[in-house]
Design a protein around this motif. Structure first.
Motif, PDB file in Angstrom:
ATOM      1  N   GLY A 545     141.099  93.803  49.377  1.00 12.00           N
ATOM      2  CA  GLY A 545     140.880  92.369  49.419  1.00 12.00           C
ATOM      3  C   GLY A 545     140.329  91.881  50.741  1.00 12.00           C
ATOM      4  N   SER A 546     140.315  90.565  50.904  1.00 13.01           N
ATOM      5  CA  SER A 546     139.740  89.960  52.103  1.00 13.01           C
ATOM      6  C   SER A 546     140.545  90.249  53.361  1.00 13.01           C
ATOM      7  CB  SER A 546     139.617  88.443  51.910  1.00 13.01           C
ATOM      8  OG  SER A 546     138.689  88.145  50.897  1.00 13.01           O
ATOM      9  N   GLY A 547     141.777  90.757  53.215  1.00 10.17           N
ATOM     10  CA  GLY A 547     142.553  91.156  54.382  1.00 10.17           C
ATOM     11  C   GLY A 547     142.036  92.420  55.023  1.00 10.17           C
ATOM     12  N   ALA A 548     141.090  93.088  54.359  1.00  8.33           N
ATOM     13  CA  ALA A 548     140.433  94.272  54.905  1.00  8.33           C
ATOM     14  C   ALA A 548     139.027  93.897  55.383  1.00  8.33           C
ATOM     15  CB  ALA A 548     140.361  95.361  53.836  1.00  8.33           C
ATOM     16  N   HIS A 549     138.391  94.811  56.109  1.00  5.80           N
ATOM     17  CA  HIS A 549     137.026  94.607  56.606  1.00  5.80           C
ATOM     18  C   HIS A 549     136.070  94.350  55.434  1.00  5.80           C
ATOM     19  CE1 HIS A 549     133.371  95.277  58.931  1.00  5.80           C
ATOM     20  NE2 HIS A 549     132.984  96.111  57.991  1.00  5.80           N
ATOM     21  N   PRO A 550     135.124  93.416  55.540  1.00 10.61           N
ATOM     22  CA  PRO A 550     134.782  92.585  56.700  1.00 10.61           C
ATOM     23  C   PRO A 550     135.445  91.213  56.710  1.00 10.61           C
ATOM     24  CG  PRO A 550     133.037  92.458  55.088  1.00 10.61           C
ATOM     25  CD  PRO A 550     134.064  93.390  54.514  1.00 10.61           C
ATOM     26  N   GLY A 551     136.411  90.970  55.807  1.00 10.23           N
ATOM     27  CA  GLY A 551     137.147  89.716  55.881  1.00 10.23           C
ATOM     28  C   GLY A 551     136.879  88.775  54.731  1.00 10.23           C
ATOM     29  N   GLY A 552     137.172  87.471  54.987  1.00 16.43           N
ATOM     30  CA  GLY A 552     137.185  86.467  53.934  1.00 16.43           C
ATOM     31  C   GLY A 552     135.831  85.949  53.521  1.00 16.43           C
ATOM     32  N   GLY A 553     135.869  85.157  52.453  1.00 22.77           N
ATOM     33  CA  GLY A 553     134.647  84.652  51.855  1.00 22.77           C
ATOM     34  C   GLY A 553     134.364  85.414  50.571  1.00 22.77           C
ATOM     35  N   VAL A 554     133.643  84.767  49.658  1.00 20.79           N
ATOM     36  CA  VAL A 554     133.326  85.416  48.384  1.00 20.79           C
ATOM     37  C   VAL A 554     132.121  86.320  48.609  1.00 20.79           C
ATOM     38  CG1 VAL A 554     132.747  85.035  45.957  1.00 20.79           C
ATOM     39  CG2 VAL A 554     134.248  83.430  47.145  1.00 20.79           C
ATOM     40  N   MET A 555     132.397  87.544  49.094  1.00 19.39           N
ATOM     41  CA  MET A 555     131.290  88.455  49.396  1.00 19.39           C
ATOM     42  C   MET A 555     131.362  89.779  48.640  1.00 19.39           C
ATOM     43  SD  MET A 555     131.999  89.759  53.327  1.00 19.39           S
ATOM     44  CE  MET A 555     131.946  88.136  54.073  1.00 19.39           C
ATOM     45  N   GLY A 556     132.542  90.185  48.178  1.00 17.40           N
ATOM     46  CA  GLY A 556     132.643  91.415  47.412  1.00 17.40           C
ATOM     47  C   GLY A 556     132.580  92.681  48.243  1.00 17.40           C
ATOM     48  N   ALA A 557     132.287  92.557  49.543  1.00 16.51           N
ATOM     49  CA  ALA A 557     132.142  93.743  50.387  1.00 16.51           C
ATOM     50  C   ALA A 557     133.446  94.532  50.538  1.00 16.51           C
ATOM     51  CB  ALA A 557     131.591  93.348  51.753  1.00 16.51           C
ATOM     52  N   PRO A 558     134.605  93.874  50.760  1.00 11.89           N
ATOM     53  CA  PRO A 558     135.836  94.670  50.853  1.00 11.89           C
ATOM     54  C   PRO A 558     136.102  95.483  49.592  1.00 11.89           C
ATOM     55  CG  PRO A 558     136.212  92.448  51.692  1.00 11.89           C
ATOM     56  CD  PRO A 558     134.870  92.439  51.028  1.00 11.89           C
TER      57      PRO A 558
END
Length: 573
Positions: A545-558
């Motif tokens: 989730g957003s608690g992992a890199h790269p963080g918050g926001g609706v980005m889907g990267a984590p």
């Protein structure tokens, strides 16, 4: 044969279900369970299933999406209850999961920003460079010349950041089984740092120094060095404080200015968009991609605790709130780090030192979201347009009560004292101006993203309806100063304070980013030092989730990055 290879040879396909089918879920042993059907959890699940793994997503609420949901609270009006704009969703996720084919439709906002002033002036900004120059020149010709250079510099820095965002951090991998694995890990880290150095070299010495100045400095310092006009600086400064219990004078807040141009819409950098049907349509598109790949999604399935093998000390599944056990080879948690490690992992499983670092994470929040149904558009005193169809001032983000950085600072200081800001900082958006699917004809949905509202009040409580109503009316009255009669247009509203965000959406402390986005909580420090690579001290448990890199926001990267780590680990096992 690795677990991933075995999974590929016996792939199973399932569809979305609700609680009546828990028995069938429990009878299977899954390759991976994802706790939480937020957009990152769904993204991780989709990538895992596409690699051939059997995956079950367990969502506590009655619908998937986490903070990216659309709900009809006032009949006929569809609210994006938490997140409300799209830009940060990684292009690779949109492309890989074919989200447009699965129904994702974006409305480009132009102009993107409007700041009304009580003295009758206003500032419109957007992708039109000529518009920006003429609008900024009303306040300062010097700033009008500087602004294109400012945006160009931020865009240059974002290209450097793209590589960091899209890569798992080069974290220490604990307990590698063989010398060969240790050598492969060293090579992987060397490749990462080599690519980093290439990007640094491409930036050049001067730009790299400017980049370090940006990410380490307060946003106020950065903006004061670029511009002289207070309205422009305050408009840009709001980007640096969104979702934080901080001010533009907070060291490191300059980093968040990158969000001004970090995202994109259909390849256009810095363009934020509305999503047709609300932000729940992002989650719906990802869930459709996940279902197509074979993911089993179950709602109304609250996870109470992780199952841990007493002999191997590995995660082996979860226990639901009703006692149902669901077994798996690995577990990915889309919950916050605090909820995952302090509430879901059984006691006496993790070290005291690790738990102390988790308990000391910063989850402070000063954010309240108010979703509104109105019977007409607001008419701003500073604008001549009175058309029921709306004008350019209604299209983008409308900045209320932030005509100077000092106003932002005063509002922040109220919250530090435990008082909801007496003159709140409000970002208003009206998605129905472009998206006609979310409100009845002639009526509109309005989102208010409000700061600052402390989690714990010095007097009273957010549980008190009188306190809640008083603050909501304070926000509406402030808007009335800029758009007389606004309060009279309200049909109904839905208000989410930090306590509500925590209780309803599982956001610890009401923090929309799953934890602060300060420099001490990013990259190799997210969620905590030594564990930034999505793996956790409990073998078989990963954060996605957003608690992992790269963080918050609706980005889907984590979610995507975590899935890539899980797939690599299963290939080795």
């Amino acid at each position: 044969m690795s677990r991933l290879t075995r999974a590929l040879s016996s792939r199973r396909r399932f569809s979305a279900t609700t609680s009546p089918e828990k028995d069938r879920v429990a009878r299977n042993k899954w390759d991976a369970i994802v706790i939480g059907g937020g957009h990152n959890g769904l993204t991780a699940a989709a990538y895992l299933a596409r690699s051939g793994l059997s995956v079950a997503v367990l969502e506590r609420r009655h619908l998937v999406g986490g903070a990216a949901v659309t709900e009809e609270i006032v009949p006929g009006f569809k609210f994006s209850r938490c997140s409300y704009l799209q830009s940060l969703l990684r292009p690779s996720v949109i492309r890989d999961l074919e989200l447009e084919r699965h129904g994702l439709k974006l409305y480009r906002r132009e102009p993107s920003s409007f700041t009304p002033c009580l003295d009758g002036k206003s500032l419109l900004l957007g992708p039109d460079k000529d518009l920006n120059q003429s609008e900024i020149a009303k306040f300062s010709k010097k700033d009008a010349i500087a602004y294109p250079r400012y945006e160009m510099q931020l865009e240059k820095f974002c290209k450097f950041m793209d590589f960091i965002i899209d890569s798992p951090p080069p974290e220490v991998v604990h307990d590698l089984p063989s010398l060969a694995d240790k050598m492969k890990d060293k090579v992987r880290k060397s490749v990462f740092w080599s690519h980093c150095l290439q990007h640094v070299y491409a930036l050049g010495h001067k730009d790299m120094v400017d980049f370090m100045d940006l990410v380490l400095s307060p946003a106020s310092k950065v903006l004061n060095n670029w511009f002289e006009g207070e309205v422009l600086k305050a408009t840009l400064a709001t980007d640096s404080v969104i979702g934080t219990m901080g001010t533009a004078h907070t060291p490191g807040s300059g980093y968040v200015l990158l969000h001004h141009v970090m995202g994109e819409t259909k390849g256009e950098r810095g363009i934020w968009s509305y999503v047709e049907g609300g932000m729940g349509s992002v989650s719906a598109a990802i869930s459709k991609a996940a279902l197509e790949a074979g993911v089993h999604i179950m709602t109304n399935a609250e996870v109470k605790q992780l199952l841990v093998d007493g002999n191997t000390k590995e995660a082996k599944g979860v226990v639901l709130a009703d006692g149902t056990e669901v077994h798996s080879s690995v577990v990915l948690s889309n919950a916050t780090a605090h909820r995952t490690f302090v509430e879901l992992v059984p006691h006496n499983t993790l070290s005291d030192d690790f738990l102390l670092s988790i308990r000391n994470l910063d989850y402070s929040s000063a954010t309240t979201k108010i979703n509104m149904a109105v019977d007409r558009l607001p008419n701003f005193k500073c604008c001549e347009n009175n058309s029921a169809e709306g004008g350019p001032e209604h299209v983008g983000t409308i900045h209320i009560g932030s005509e100077s950085m000092e106003e932002i600072d005063v509002a922040y200081k109220d919250a530090v004292s435990g008082i909801p800001s007496r003159r709140p900082i409000i970002e208003m958006t009206i998605p129905s101006i472009l998206d006609k699917t979310i409100s009845p004809p002639g009526q509109h949905v309005i989102n208010l993203f409000v700061q600052y509202t402390p989690y714990k009040l010095s007097e009273g409580s957010w549980h008190d309806p009188v306190v809640r109503e008083s603050f909501a009316r304070r926000c509406f009255s402030l808007i009335d100063e800029y758009a007389p009669g606004f309060s009279a247009s309200i049909i109904g509203y839905d208000m989410l304070t930090p306590l509500d965000l925590e209780k309803e959406f599982g956001l610890t402390g009401g923090n929309i980013f799953h934890g602060a986005m300060g420099l001490d909580s990013l990259f190799l420090m997210r969620p905590t030092k030594g564990w930034s690579g999505y793996r956790t001290p409990l073998k078989g448990l990963y954060l996605c989730g957003s608690g992992a890199h790269p963080g918050g926001g609706v980005m889907g990267a984590p979610g995507r990055n975590a899935a890539s780590v899980v797939i690599a680990d299963l290939k080795k096992s």
